[in-house]
Each structure stands twice: as C-alpha cells, then as structure tokens.
Scaffold this active site. Structure first.
Site, PDB file in Angstrom:
ATOM      1  N   GLU A 102     -31.058-101.104 -58.912  1.00 34.02           N
ATOM      2  CA  GLU A 102     -29.831-101.244 -58.152  1.00 34.02           C
ATOM      3  C   GLU A 102     -29.232 -99.851 -57.823  1.00 34.02           C
ATOM      4  O   GLU A 102     -29.277 -98.861 -58.327  1.00 34.02           O
ATOM      5  CB  GLU A 102     -29.041-101.617 -59.536  1.00 34.02           C
ATOM      6  CG  GLU A 102     -29.085-103.113 -60.109  1.00 34.02           C
ATOM      7  CD  GLU A 102     -28.338-103.281 -61.479  1.00 34.02           C
ATOM      8  OE1 GLU A 102     -28.730-103.850 -62.165  1.00 34.02           O
ATOM      9  OE2 GLU A 102     -27.323-102.594 -61.560  1.00 34.02           O
ATOM     10  N   CYS A 115     -23.788 -94.876 -56.489  1.00 35.27           N
ATOM     11  CA  CYS A 115     -24.104 -94.775 -57.865  1.00 35.27           C
ATOM     12  C   CYS A 115     -25.898 -95.173 -57.724  1.00 35.27           C
ATOM     13  O   CYS A 115     -25.968 -96.086 -57.308  1.00 35.27           O
ATOM     14  CB  CYS A 115     -23.411 -95.983 -58.864  1.00 35.27           C
ATOM     15  SG  CYS A 115     -24.246 -95.757 -60.434  1.00 35.27           S
ATOM     16  N   CYS A 122     -35.686 -97.789 -68.422  1.00 34.00           N
ATOM     17  CA  CYS A 122     -35.578 -96.257 -69.042  1.00 34.00           C
ATOM     18  C   CYS A 122     -35.979 -96.545 -70.421  1.00 34.00           C
ATOM     19  O   CYS A 122     -35.952 -97.539 -71.043  1.00 34.00           O
ATOM     20  CB  CYS A 122     -33.893 -96.102 -69.225  1.00 34.00           C
ATOM     21  SG  CYS A 122     -33.533 -94.758 -69.824  1.00 34.00           S
ATOM     22  N   CYS A 129     -27.195-100.593 -73.534  1.00 38.02           N
ATOM     23  CA  CYS A 129     -27.542-100.628 -72.108  1.00 38.02           C
ATOM     24  C   CYS A 129     -28.417-101.832 -71.560  1.00 38.02           C
ATOM     25  O   CYS A 129     -29.455-101.796 -72.270  1.00 38.02           O
ATOM     26  CB  CYS A 129     -27.770 -99.231 -71.974  1.00 38.02           C
ATOM     27  SG  CYS A 129     -28.295 -98.831 -70.093  1.00 38.02           S
ATOM     28  N   SER A 206     -26.140 -87.443 -64.601  1.00 37.57           N
ATOM     29  CA  SER A 206     -25.732 -87.911 -66.020  1.00 37.57           C
ATOM     30  C   SER A 206     -26.931 -87.917 -66.829  1.00 37.57           C
ATOM     31  O   SER A 206     -27.875 -88.530 -66.465  1.00 37.57           O
ATOM     32  CB  SER A 206     -24.977 -89.165 -66.030  1.00 37.57           C
ATOM     33  OG  SER A 206     -24.541 -89.608 -67.208  1.00 37.57           O
TER      34      SER A 206
HETATM   35  N1  SAH Z   1     -29.226 -92.152 -68.369  1.00 37.56           N
HETATM   36  C1  SAH Z   1     -27.961 -91.752 -67.988  1.00 37.56           C
HETATM   37  C2  SAH Z   1     -27.338 -92.174 -66.666  1.00 37.56           C
HETATM   38  C3  SAH Z   1     -27.373 -93.827 -66.397  1.00 37.56           C
HETATM   39  S1  SAH Z   1     -26.405 -94.452 -67.466  1.00 37.56           S
HETATM   40  C4  SAH Z   1     -26.962 -91.535 -69.135  1.00 37.56           C
HETATM   41  O1  SAH Z   1     -27.219 -92.302 -70.022  1.00 37.56           O
HETATM   42  O2  SAH Z   1     -26.043 -90.838 -68.937  1.00 37.56           O
HETATM   43  C5  SAH Z   1     -24.793 -94.250 -67.114  1.00 37.56           C
HETATM   44  C6  SAH Z   1     -23.632 -94.101 -68.156  1.00 37.56           C
HETATM   45  O3  SAH Z   1     -23.458 -95.935 -68.203  1.00 37.56           O
HETATM   46  C7  SAH Z   1     -23.850 -93.700 -69.140  1.00 37.56           C
HETATM   47  O4  SAH Z   1     -22.573 -93.099 -69.837  1.00 37.56           O
HETATM   48  C8  SAH Z   1     -24.046 -94.957 -70.008  1.00 37.56           C
HETATM   49  O5  SAH Z   1     -23.764 -94.690 -71.411  1.00 37.56           O
HETATM   50  C9  SAH Z   1     -23.105 -95.939 -69.416  1.00 37.56           C
HETATM   51  N2  SAH Z   1     -23.383 -97.382 -69.772  1.00 37.56           N
HETATM   52  C10 SAH Z   1     -24.826 -97.846 -69.954  1.00 37.56           C
HETATM   53  N3  SAH Z   1     -24.789 -99.391 -70.230  1.00 37.56           N
HETATM   54  C11 SAH Z   1     -23.266 -99.490 -70.426  1.00 37.56           C
HETATM   55  C12 SAH Z   1     -22.572-100.434 -70.782  1.00 37.56           C
HETATM   56  N4  SAH Z   1     -23.113-101.757 -71.041  1.00 37.56           N
HETATM   57  N5  SAH Z   1     -21.330-100.465 -70.956  1.00 37.56           N
HETATM   58  C13 SAH Z   1     -20.567 -99.411 -70.596  1.00 37.56           C
HETATM   59  N6  SAH Z   1     -21.195 -98.211 -70.331  1.00 37.56           N
HETATM   60  C14 SAH Z   1     -22.461 -98.092 -70.111  1.00 37.56           C
HETATM   61 FE1  SF4 Z   2     -31.374 -95.042 -70.428  1.00 36.53          FE
HETATM   62 FE2  SF4 Z   2     -29.303 -94.848 -72.296  1.00 36.53          FE
HETATM   63 FE3  SF4 Z   2     -28.736 -93.901 -69.786  1.00 36.53          FE
HETATM   64 FE4  SF4 Z   2     -29.198 -96.608 -70.400  1.00 36.53          FE
HETATM   65  S1  SF4 Z   2     -27.581 -95.337 -71.202  1.00 36.53           S
HETATM   66  S2  SF4 Z   2     -29.906 -95.479 -68.833  1.00 36.53           S
HETATM   67  S3  SF4 Z   2     -30.953 -96.770 -72.044  1.00 36.53           S
HETATM   68  S4  SF4 Z   2     -30.188 -93.202 -71.229  1.00 36.53           S
END
Ligand code: SAH
Ligand code: SF4
Length: 361
Positions: A102, A115, A122, A129, A206
C-alpha cells in the site's frame, strides 16, 4: 555482507548509474539525462525517453527492460480508494513477484505527503497492526520504494497539475529499520535534487525501535527525520502491544533516543497509538513525560484503527492524555487521520482486499 546487486534501473544510485554507463563505454555526462528521465520525469516506458541522446538511448535499449540486465520498477495499480473528501488516496500496488503493498497520498492544508511501504508484511508483530498480523514476507528493494514515490507523483500530476509532492513518511507496511540499507539508499535517491527532490528534512522514517539502526542513523549523520513508535510507558505495558520490546527494551530504547538526540541535535517524533484501557491513562501519560525528560521530543498520538486480528478500541481519553504531555512541556498533536473511510491504518486495505478475494473464491 555486501548489498545485493541492483536488479532494476530504479535500484541504481546516481553513482551506480554513471558507472554502469561508463563501463559500457558511454560518456558519464549522459547519466544526468537518464537520471532526469527516470526520476524527475518519472517515465515508465523507455520508449518515451525522448530527450536522451543516442548513446544513452542505445544503452537503455540494450540494458533496461523485461529480460534485460536491469528491470524497471513500475508496480501495477490494482486498486485506488479515495476518501469521501477526496484528499486521501490509497493505492494498492502489485510488485513484480505478485506481492501487494500500500502507498497513500494525503493532501493536508495544501501540502501533499506520501506514506510509503518498506516491506511486504512485517516481522515485528505489534498486536494492533494489520501488517504485523500478516507476518513478514520480504524486504522491498530500493527501486520498489522509489517507485512508490514516482507512482504517487504521477497520480498527483494528473489530479493537481503543477503541485509537488513535498513530504514523505515511512509509515506504511513494514519496519523501515529492519530493511535499513534499501530504505536509506531509496531515501537518498528520492531526495536527490535532480530527481524527485524531496528535502531530507521532509522525510520521516518511523521505527518500532530497532536500537542498532537508530544509533547507526545518528553515526552516519543521515539527514532524515526519526520517528519512534513507543506505545507503552513501562516495559510491561509496551511488551503487551509490541512484542519486540523483549529484544529492544523500552529503557534501552529511550537511552538510544537520547544518544541520537545528543549526536544529531535533532528532534525526535514519538508515535503513540492510543488504545482504550491499555495505554491511555493520565498515569501512563505522566510516566511517558518522565521518560522523555531531557529529549527534544514531539509526541504524535494516533487513535487506534480497528483491525480484524485485535479487539482493542480507540481511546476516548485522548485529549486528557494530550493535556498531560502539553503541561509537561512536550509538543503533542494528533496524527492527521485523513480519510479514515479509506481503511486508514497501514496494511488494512490489503487485508480487506484479501478478505474480499477469499469471499469471491
Ligand atoms: N514499522 C514502523 C512504521 C510503520 S507503522 C513503526 O511501527 O513505526 C506506522 C505507525 O502506524 C506506527 O506508529 C504504528 O504504531 C501505527 N499503527 C499501526 N497500526 C495501527 C492501527 N491499527 N491503528 C493506529 N495506528 C497504527
Ligand atoms: Fe511492523 Fe509494528 Fe510497524 Fe506494524 S506497527 S508495521 S507490526 S513495526
């Protein structure tokens, strides 16, 4: 370990493109026009690379394209979903081997931000997530990350001619710091002034908290912004949401952030997904403020988006949480949740698309 050899023209750095031409007897200055065609003009089909002089064109025809030495990263768009206000567009893209990722384009206060995904799936397993719930499939190559920027720029040029994509966040599918070399290479490519020209200070990487990679970014003086997803103010609270905290514990992570700040002098953006009853109490906010004391920190609060594999709920107490941090002197904002109606969380559109495919089968 040496990085893998570039597989596509989009994998190449400028220096690699130049040496590839020179190795084949083409003068180095042709690299500039080729780089412009690939990265600034975002052309997909080499047949359209008009401004190229014959030596560069011949090199391209001999070396780039299906079945040649270097492929082309031109992911196929299999779905686009627009939010009802039209400001968020989510693209579902199919890579060369069929993997689906995506990429999102967000228009907010006149600025456009993309984004990007950095992996298919992952490995980090954060429980809330959608991408974590899929598990790890593979890393993306630099060209596959660069190609997402080019895809978004083409879409933006069609809908808003003359408007530039100015900001990037690496907050799509995957953990960027688990794919460090490819991510850093791709970010240097897209920040190149002769190409997509997205300033490094407008690129936020991030991470869930891969400590060695955070320190490496600092030591290498990488010019990009760092965002660290915390989600918990004690080891126990965090580990329940972020299992890899067992490997990179909260206390060590905060120390690494302090060190990053000391070395780079840069502000760190801390991501916090707010989940009702898990990490949204005023006591947690106070502990978070204490943890971050002395760090130049900005806290980004993200209301939980519901996912199929986790039955937590968005917190009703976000404003109170924010107030505690503001009172402690930390800038604290809610991350824009533009277009919640387009399956806003990372990995959620793909998960939904897969469910529909299963339903059709
Ligand atoms: N792996 C990296 C970047 C991708 S996730 C990381 O974890 O930072 C990007 C952001 O989206 C992260 O802060 C994560 O905690 C948030 N995120 C992922 N799934 C989510 C959800 N279902 N609801 C709200 N935030 C979410
Ligand atoms: Fe991976 Fe956690 Fe970021 Fe989701 S929130 S993309 S599982 S590191």
């Amino acid at each position: 370990m040496n990085p893998p050899a570039p597989a596509t023209v989009h994998d190449l750095s400028f220096a690699e493109m130049e040496s590839a031409l020179v190795a084949d007897g083409v003068r180095a200055h042709h690299a500039k026009a080729l780089w412009r065609a690939v990265h600034r003009e975002a052309l997909v089909d080499p047949a359209g690379f008009d401004p190229l002089l014959p030596p560069a064109r011949r090199w391209l025809e001999a070396n780039v394209g299906p079945g040649r030495r270097l492929g082309i990263d031109a992911p196929e768009q299999i779905e686009e979903i627009r939010s009802s206000d039209g400001l968020t567009r989510k693209f579902l893209l199919r890579l060369g081997d069929g993997q689906v990722i995506e990429t999102v384009l967000m228009g907010y206060e006149g600025r456009f931000t993309a984004c990007l995904s950095t992996q298919a799936g992952c490995a980090m397993g954060c429980v809330f997530c959608a991408t974590g719930q899929m598990g790890f499939v593979r890393h993306l190559r630099p060209g596959e990350i660069v190609a997402q920027v080019l895809h978004v720029r083409r879409a933006l040029a069609a809908s808003h001619p003359g408007r530039a994509l100015r900001n990037l966040v690496l907050m799509g599918m995957g953990e960027p710091m688990h794919n460090y070399d490819a991510v850093i290479k791709a970010m240097h490519t897209v920040s190149d002034r002769r190409g997509s020209n997205i300033g490094p200070s407008r690129i936020a990487i991030s991470t869930v908290g891969v400590i060695p990679a955070i320190l490496r970014m600092a030591e290498e003086k990488q010019p990009f912004r760092l965002a660290v997803s915390l989600h918990g103010s004690t080891e126990e609270e965090r580990r329940a949401l972020v299992p890899v905290s067992a490997r990179w514990p909260l206390e060590d992570l905060v120390d690494a952030c302090r060190e990053y700040g000391r070395i780079t002098g840069r502000r760190i953006f801390f991501g916090w997904t707010l989940i009702a009853g898990k990490n949204d109490s005023p006591a947690t906010a106070r502990r978070l403020a204490a943890l971050l004391r002395g760090i130049d920190a900005h806290v980004n609060l993200i209301p939980l988006n519901a996912t199929a594999g986790y039955d937590g709920a968005a917190s009703p107490a976000g404003l109170e949480f924010q107030r505690v941090l503001l009172d402690a002197g930390f800038p604290c904002t809610f991350r824009q949740r533009r277009g919640i109606d387009v399956a806003a969380g990372c990995g959620m559109l793909k998960a939904e698309n897969q469910r529909r495919a299963v339903a059709r089968a």
